[in-house]
Design a protein around this motif. Structure first.
Motif, PDB file in Angstrom:
ATOM      1  N   LYS A  46      -1.578  15.701  37.290  1.00  0.00           N
ATOM      2  CA  LYS A  46      -1.613  15.837  38.786  1.00  0.00           C
ATOM      3  C   LYS A  46      -0.311  15.798  39.172  1.00  0.00           C
ATOM      4  CE  LYS A  46      -3.476  12.251  42.376  1.00  0.00           C
ATOM      5  NZ  LYS A  46      -4.175  10.972  42.448  1.00  0.00           N
ATOM      6  N   PHE A  47       0.171  14.587  38.721  1.00  0.00           N
ATOM      7  CA  PHE A  47       1.986  13.971  38.692  1.00  0.00           C
ATOM      8  C   PHE A  47       2.919  15.802  38.359  1.00  0.00           C
ATOM      9  CE2 PHE A  47      -0.211  10.352  39.235  1.00  0.00           C
ATOM     10  CZ  PHE A  47      -0.485   9.900  40.924  1.00  0.00           C
ATOM     11  N   ALA A  48       2.729  15.896  37.866  1.00  0.00           N
ATOM     12  CA  ALA A  48       3.362  17.520  36.819  1.00  0.00           C
ATOM     13  C   ALA A  48       4.450  16.712  36.105  1.00  0.00           C
ATOM     14  CB  ALA A  48       3.935  17.806  38.525  1.00  0.00           C
ATOM     15  N   TRP A  49       3.987  15.525  35.234  1.00  0.00           N
ATOM     16  CA  TRP A  49       5.270  14.718  34.229  1.00  0.00           C
ATOM     17  C   TRP A  49       4.852  15.977  33.199  1.00  0.00           C
ATOM     18  CZ3 TRP A  49       2.261   9.403  35.313  1.00  0.00           C
ATOM     19  CH2 TRP A  49       2.442   9.318  36.058  1.00  0.00           C
ATOM     20  N   ASN A  50       5.490  15.515  32.420  1.00  0.00           N
ATOM     21  CA  ASN A  50       5.728  15.655  30.436  1.00  0.00           C
ATOM     22  C   ASN A  50       5.659  14.270  29.893  1.00  0.00           C
ATOM     23  OD1 ASN A  50       6.315  18.301  30.662  1.00  0.00           O
ATOM     24  ND2 ASN A  50       8.594  18.186  30.835  1.00  0.00           N
ATOM     25  N   ILE A  51       4.520  14.621  28.527  1.00  0.00           N
ATOM     26  CA  ILE A  51       3.816  12.878  28.413  1.00  0.00           C
ATOM     27  C   ILE A  51       3.985  13.934  26.553  1.00  0.00           C
ATOM     28  CG2 ILE A  51       3.169  12.557  30.708  1.00  0.00           C
ATOM     29  CD1 ILE A  51       0.525  11.893  28.943  1.00  0.00           C
ATOM     30  N   ILE A  52       4.089  11.916  26.307  1.00  0.00           N
ATOM     31  CA  ILE A  52       4.086  12.223  24.460  1.00  0.00           C
ATOM     32  C   ILE A  52       3.092  10.582  24.348  1.00  0.00           C
ATOM     33  CG2 ILE A  52       5.535  12.349  22.388  1.00  0.00           C
ATOM     34  CD1 ILE A  52       7.822  13.236  24.091  1.00  0.00           C
ATOM     35  N   PRO A  53       2.154  11.044  23.430  1.00  0.00           N
ATOM     36  CA  PRO A  53       1.819   9.942  22.982  1.00  0.00           C
ATOM     37  C   PRO A  53       2.457   9.291  22.277  1.00  0.00           C
ATOM     38  CG  PRO A  53       0.096  11.492  22.795  1.00  0.00           C
ATOM     39  CD  PRO A  53       2.107  11.929  23.122  1.00  0.00           C
ATOM     40  N   SER A  54       2.700   7.526  22.134  1.00  0.00           N
ATOM     41  CA  SER A  54       3.758   7.583  21.509  1.00  0.00           C
ATOM     42  C   SER A  54       2.810   5.427  20.623  1.00  0.00           C
ATOM     43  CB  SER A  54       5.494   6.286  22.259  1.00  0.00           C
ATOM     44  OG  SER A  54       4.463   5.458  23.154  1.00  0.00           O
ATOM     45  N   GLY A  55       3.414   5.050  20.326  1.00  0.00           N
ATOM     46  CA  GLY A  55       2.621   3.768  19.792  1.00  0.00           C
ATOM     47  C   GLY A  55       1.328   4.350  19.026  1.00  0.00           C
ATOM     48  N   ASP A  56       0.428   3.137  19.193  1.00  0.00           N
ATOM     49  CA  ASP A  56      -0.787   3.018  18.081  1.00  0.00           C
ATOM     50  C   ASP A  56      -1.794   4.773  18.516  1.00  0.00           C
ATOM     51  OD1 ASP A  56      -0.298   0.945  16.969  1.00  0.00           O
ATOM     52  OD2 ASP A  56      -1.356  -0.283  18.122  1.00  0.00           O
ATOM     53  N   ILE A  57      -1.970   4.775  19.714  1.00  0.00           N
ATOM     54  CA  ILE A  57      -2.427   6.674  19.600  1.00  0.00           C
ATOM     55  C   ILE A  57      -1.991   7.373  19.015  1.00  0.00           C
ATOM     56  CG2 ILE A  57      -0.988   6.656  21.892  1.00  0.00           C
ATOM     57  CD1 ILE A  57      -4.236   7.280  21.372  1.00  0.00           C
ATOM     58  N   ALA A  58      -0.238   7.286  19.173  1.00  0.00           N
ATOM     59  CA  ALA A  58       0.422   8.265  17.977  1.00  0.00           C
ATOM     60  C   ALA A  58       0.261   8.419  16.492  1.00  0.00           C
ATOM     61  CB  ALA A  58       2.008   8.622  18.048  1.00  0.00           C
ATOM     62  N   VAL A  88      -8.160   0.954  16.943  1.00  0.00           N
ATOM     63  CA  VAL A  88      -8.993   1.378  17.815  1.00  0.00           C
ATOM     64  C   VAL A  88      -7.474   1.173  18.975  1.00  0.00           C
ATOM     65  CG1 VAL A  88      -9.575   1.156  20.450  1.00  0.00           C
ATOM     66  CG2 VAL A  88     -11.127   1.730  18.205  1.00  0.00           C
ATOM     67  N   PRO A  89      -6.314   1.645  19.575  1.00  0.00           N
ATOM     68  CA  PRO A  89      -5.433   0.856  19.840  1.00  0.00           C
ATOM     69  C   PRO A  89      -5.602  -0.434  21.127  1.00  0.00           C
ATOM     70  CG  PRO A  89      -5.429   3.324  19.662  1.00  0.00           C
ATOM     71  CD  PRO A  89      -7.154   2.712  19.467  1.00  0.00           C
ATOM     72  N   ALA A  90      -5.001  -1.041  20.908  1.00  0.00           N
ATOM     73  CA  ALA A  90      -4.981  -1.962  21.950  1.00  0.00           C
ATOM     74  C   ALA A  90      -4.658  -1.984  23.611  1.00  0.00           C
ATOM     75  CB  ALA A  90      -4.487  -3.797  22.011  1.00  0.00           C
ATOM     76  N   CYS A  91      -3.497  -0.672  23.389  1.00  0.00           N
ATOM     77  CA  CYS A  91      -2.590  -0.224  24.721  1.00  0.00           C
ATOM     78  C   CYS A  91      -2.617   1.114  24.524  1.00  0.00           C
ATOM     79  CB  CYS A  91      -1.953  -1.515  24.770  1.00  0.00           C
ATOM     80  SG  CYS A  91      -0.590  -0.272  27.028  1.00  0.00           S
ATOM     81  N   TYR A  92      -2.879   1.671  25.668  1.00  0.00           N
ATOM     82  CA  TYR A  92      -2.383   3.339  25.127  1.00  0.00           C
ATOM     83  C   TYR A  92      -1.220   3.223  25.742  1.00  0.00           C
ATOM     84  CZ  TYR A  92      -7.300   4.012  23.415  1.00  0.00           C
ATOM     85  OH  TYR A  92      -8.003   4.763  22.872  1.00  0.00           O
ATOM     86  N   GLU A  93       0.059   4.039  25.400  1.00  0.00           N
ATOM     87  CA  GLU A  93       1.055   4.493  25.616  1.00  0.00           C
ATOM     88  C   GLU A  93       1.373   5.663  25.287  1.00  0.00           C
ATOM     89  OE1 GLU A  93       3.850   1.785  24.107  1.00  0.00           O
ATOM     90  OE2 GLU A  93       3.175  -0.552  24.722  1.00  0.00           O
ATOM     91  N   TYR A  94       2.015   6.557  26.657  1.00  0.00           N
ATOM     92  CA  TYR A  94       2.678   7.436  26.957  1.00  0.00           C
ATOM     93  C   TYR A  94       3.573   7.417  26.772  1.00  0.00           C
ATOM     94  CZ  TYR A  94      -1.781   9.549  25.913  1.00  0.00           C
ATOM     95  OH  TYR A  94      -2.989   9.402  25.172  1.00  0.00           O
ATOM     96  N   LEU A  95       4.854   7.798  26.244  1.00  0.00           N
ATOM     97  CA  LEU A  95       6.548   8.542  26.973  1.00  0.00           C
ATOM     98  C   LEU A  95       6.069   9.655  27.980  1.00  0.00           C
ATOM     99  CD1 LEU A  95       9.007   8.578  23.810  1.00  0.00           C
ATOM    100  CD2 LEU A  95       8.178   6.253  25.270  1.00  0.00           C
ATOM    101  N   SER A  96       7.561   9.079  29.048  1.00  0.00           N
ATOM    102  CA  SER A  96       7.372  10.131  30.189  1.00  0.00           C
ATOM    103  C   SER A  96       7.664  10.706  30.984  1.00  0.00           C
ATOM    104  CB  SER A  96       5.767   9.801  31.106  1.00  0.00           C
ATOM    105  OG  SER A  96       5.999  10.195  32.140  1.00  0.00           O
ATOM    106  N   ASN A  97       8.800  11.819  31.440  1.00  0.00           N
ATOM    107  CA  ASN A  97       9.893  12.294  32.381  1.00  0.00           C
ATOM    108  C   ASN A  97       9.116  11.700  34.131  1.00  0.00           C
ATOM    109  OD1 ASN A  97       7.752  13.644  32.397  1.00  0.00           O
ATOM    110  ND2 ASN A  97       9.408  15.386  33.424  1.00  0.00           N
ATOM    111  N   GLY A  98       7.755  10.975  34.358  1.00  0.00           N
ATOM    112  CA  GLY A  98       8.065   9.922  35.034  1.00  0.00           C
ATOM    113  C   GLY A  98       8.225   8.681  35.488  1.00  0.00           C
TER     114      GLY A  98
END
Length: 199
Positions: A83-95, A105-115
């Protein structure tokens, strides 16, 4: 039923159950404001489910559970990024989860983003987008970036033979080659392990 409502309902009738969509996808059928009002009415009638402001899902019924099941948080994350035209990478436990290196099960879903930094609550779970430099998001495939984030999450002292064996088994030959070619500028300790995966 007016033309805009009919057009939007026809569009959504062709979508798969459980699929996600944003208001932005419907501007060919109505203005943003009109589309939003139509979706709000459809939500009230139970035809669609609001995930967050501006993003909805088409209900998916599970016969096993005898109820509608929600979209996965990674799918929601990808739809927000789209929707926002971001590039994202899963990080932390989700990766780690996505590479079968953890079953927790991750307690928090974290992604790196250029947004920008953004945080959402989805189905009672935290979804975070953390801003990072384009250097980390560009120049490598999504799978290579995912492996790098998994290594960083684990830390050098926790990269075991089991971790390397799991990655050897789930990565294709092309993905292993891409890792070797794309990741030469990562920290030296990570690249040493990448070389072992490619063996």
């Amino acid at each position: 039923m007016n033309n805009s409502t009919s057009a939007i309902k026809e569009y959504l009738s062709q979508a798969q159950e459980g699929s996600l969509f944003s208001i932005n996808e419907l501007v060919n059928y109505a203005s943003y404001g009109t589309a939003k009002k139509i979706l709000q009415r459809m939500e009230k009638n139970g035809e669609i489910v609001r995930v967050i402001d501006g993003i909805y899902s088409k209900p998916k019924f599970s016969k096993l559970l005898n109820k509608n099941v929600p979209s996965s948080i990674p799918d929601v994350a990808n739809k927000i990024a789209e929707k926002f035209a971001w590039n994202i990478i899963p990080s932390g436990d989700i990766a780690l989860n996505m590479l079968h290196l953890s079953t927790q099960v991750p307690a928090c879903y974290e992604y790196l983003s250029n947004g920008p930094y953004r945080e959402y609550e989805i189905y009672g779970m935290k979804l975070k987008f953390k801003h990072t430099t384009n250097r980390l998001l560009g120049g490598m495939s999504s799978k290579s970036a995912l492996v790098i984030q998994a290594f960083k999450t684990l830390g050098e002292e926790n990269i075991t033979s089991n971790v390397l064996q799991t990655l050897k088994e789930i990565l294709t030959d092309d993905e292993k080659k891409a890792l070797l070619d794309e990741c030469k500028r990562v920290p030296a300790w990570i690249y040493e392990y990448i070389k072992k995966i490619g063996v």
